[in-house]
Design an enzyme around this catalytic site. Structure first.
Site, short mmCIF file in Angstrom:
data_model
loop_
_atom_site.label_atom_id
_atom_site.label_comp_id
_atom_site.label_asym_id
_atom_site.label_seq_id
_atom_site.Cartn_x
_atom_site.Cartn_y
_atom_site.Cartn_z
CB ALA A 6 3.68 -1.05 -2.53
CB SER A 8 3.02 -7.80 -1.07
OG SER A 8 3.48 -8.70 -2.08
N GLY A 9 6.09 -8.83 -0.26
CA GLY A 9 6.80 -10.05 0.13
C GLY A 9 6.61 -11.14 -0.89
CB VAL A 11 7.30 -13.72 -7.16
CG1 VAL A 11 5.89 -14.02 -7.66
CG2 VAL A 11 8.29 -13.71 -8.32
CG ASP A 12 3.26 -10.95 -9.16
OD1 ASP A 12 3.89 -11.46 -10.09
OD2 ASP A 12 2.17 -11.38 -8.76
CB SER A 13 5.60 -6.48 -4.78
OG SER A 13 5.97 -7.45 -3.83
CG LEU A 32 1.95 -1.23 2.77
CD1 LEU A 32 0.63 -1.01 2.05
CD2 LEU A 32 2.58 0.08 3.19
CB CYS A 101 -6.74 -3.65 0.43
SG CYS A 101 -5.05 -3.52 1.07
N GLY A 125 3.30 -4.50 -7.93
CA GLY A 125 3.38 -5.69 -8.76
C GLY A 125 2.05 -6.14 -9.33
CB CYS A 194 -4.55 -11.21 3.97
SG CYS A 194 -5.09 -9.51 4.32
#
Length: 362
Positions: A6, A8-9, A11-13, A32, A101, A125, A194
């Site tokens: 997954a 998200s855009g 750094v972690d993911s 997503l 979420c 992430g 968000c």
């Protein structure tokens, strides 16, 4: 294993996906799309639901060298997270949309779809750890720990989850991203909610629930101290924005003590009246423990932990706090931890329904 990352855009993911591939897994990235109208969600690299985030996730997948897809889950997100957020505030509770979420979208809808497509696990992430024993633990980076918002996951969901970053600090994650040539290495972390583009939660709720004038009253005397345009605009423990017309006799600030939607009343009082030593909660998700459990509980995201004894009877959880806590808001999660040399272990979670004090102030 076949693993769905997954992305998200952020750094972690991106680093989590890269580490999963490096570990030898067959990794596919997915972003997503959660906004029915992306222009109404946060922009400027601050959210996790924007068009910019989708492009950043795609570029990261290209650098890592994995297939990448975008899944439109806007309807599921709106129903399970946005609508739930509005309904909870209308009922006088304070929801945590990130927790919802994770529960309803990332580890329910996404995981279900991933398994149906033949994937073995979902990698994210999140800053949390899954030990060899399968137990969820806090991240080594306590400032970034996300075990609180993951404590709603069931045993079956945790068995199909991977959190590669739990043993890493955020600084190390960014350094690795830079070394891998990922453009998101210096991208700011997401903040706030968000789906509220301007950050004005009260305005967002008023546009959906309408103006609903009511009274603000003193919790001890019952005296009317002011008015409001909607009880949904307040949360337990709130101090600012009360706009009280009658000052306290002792000159001390007042805080929101309770919200009563039936009468559209907001009750306020001194800070000490916020203290509770018993917390009740519903919908417990509990792991491998039974009977009365002495542990530590966290009552809100990034809040302090409090020693407590927790018991579960049917679908209700009760926590007796050894030290009174303030600002306990219905709708938030109570998460129980067991201190452990290898990192605090998540015992379970539940949704707070009330906080009470055994002995009221005179």
């Amino acid at each position: 294993m076949r693993v769905l990352a997954a992305m998200s855009g952020g750094v972690d993911s991106a680093v989590a996906a890269a580490r999963a591939k490096e570990a030898g897994h067959d990794v596919t990235g997915v972003h997503l799309a959660l906004a029915r109208n992306p222009q109404t969600y946060r922009t400027g690299a601050r959210g996790c639901c924007t068009l910019e985030d989708s492009r950043d996730a795609r570029r990261a997948a290209d650098v890592i060298g994995i297939p990448f897809y975008v899944w439109d889950m806007a309807d599921e997100f709106h129903e399970s997270v946005v609508d739930d957020f509005v309904e909870e505030y209308a009922a006088g509770r304070t929801p945590n949309p990130c927790l919802r979420c994770n529960e309803k979208i990332k580890f329910a809808a996404v995981l279900d779809r991933a398994v149906a497509l033949g994937f073995d696990a979902v990698v994210t992430g999140h800053h949390a750890r899954l030990g060899a024993d399968g137990l969820l633990r806090r991240s080594v980076d306590l400032a970034k720990d996300q075990s609180y918002v993951l404590a709603v996951l069931t045993r079956e969901q945790l068995d199909r989850a991977m959190f590669p970053l739990g043993d890493w600090t955020k600084e190390r994650v960014r350094a690795e991203a830079a070394a891998r040539g990922l453009a998101v290495a210096d991208k700011p972390d997401s903040h706030d909610i968000c789906f509220i583009a301007d950050g004005d939660t009260r305005g967002f709720l008023e546009r959906r629930l309408g103006s609903a004038p009511g009274d603000i009253v003193d919790g001890r005397s019952g005296e009317k101290l002011g008015t409001h345009n909607g009880a949904y605009g307040f949360t337990i423990g709130q101090r600012k924005g009360l706009d009280l017309r009658v000052p306290a006799a002792d000159g001390r600030p007042r805080y929101v003590l309770s919200i009563t939607p039936v009468t559209n009343t907001v009750t306020v009082g001194p800070r000490e009246d916020l203290e509770v030593d018993t917390v009740t909660a519903s919908r417990p998700i509990w792991h491998e423990v039974s009977g009365d459990v002495r542990c530590e509980v966290q009552l809100r995201a990034h809040g302090e932990v409090v020693p407590a004894t927790v018991s579960i009877v049917g679908s209700s959880l009760t926590a007796i706090l050894e030290t009174p806590a303030r600002g306990v808001a219905p709708g938030q999660a109570i998460v129980a931890y067991r201190p452990d040399p290898d990192g605090d272990v998540v015992l379970g979670s539940a949704t707070i329904t009330a906080g009470t004090r055994a002995s009221a102030h005179a």
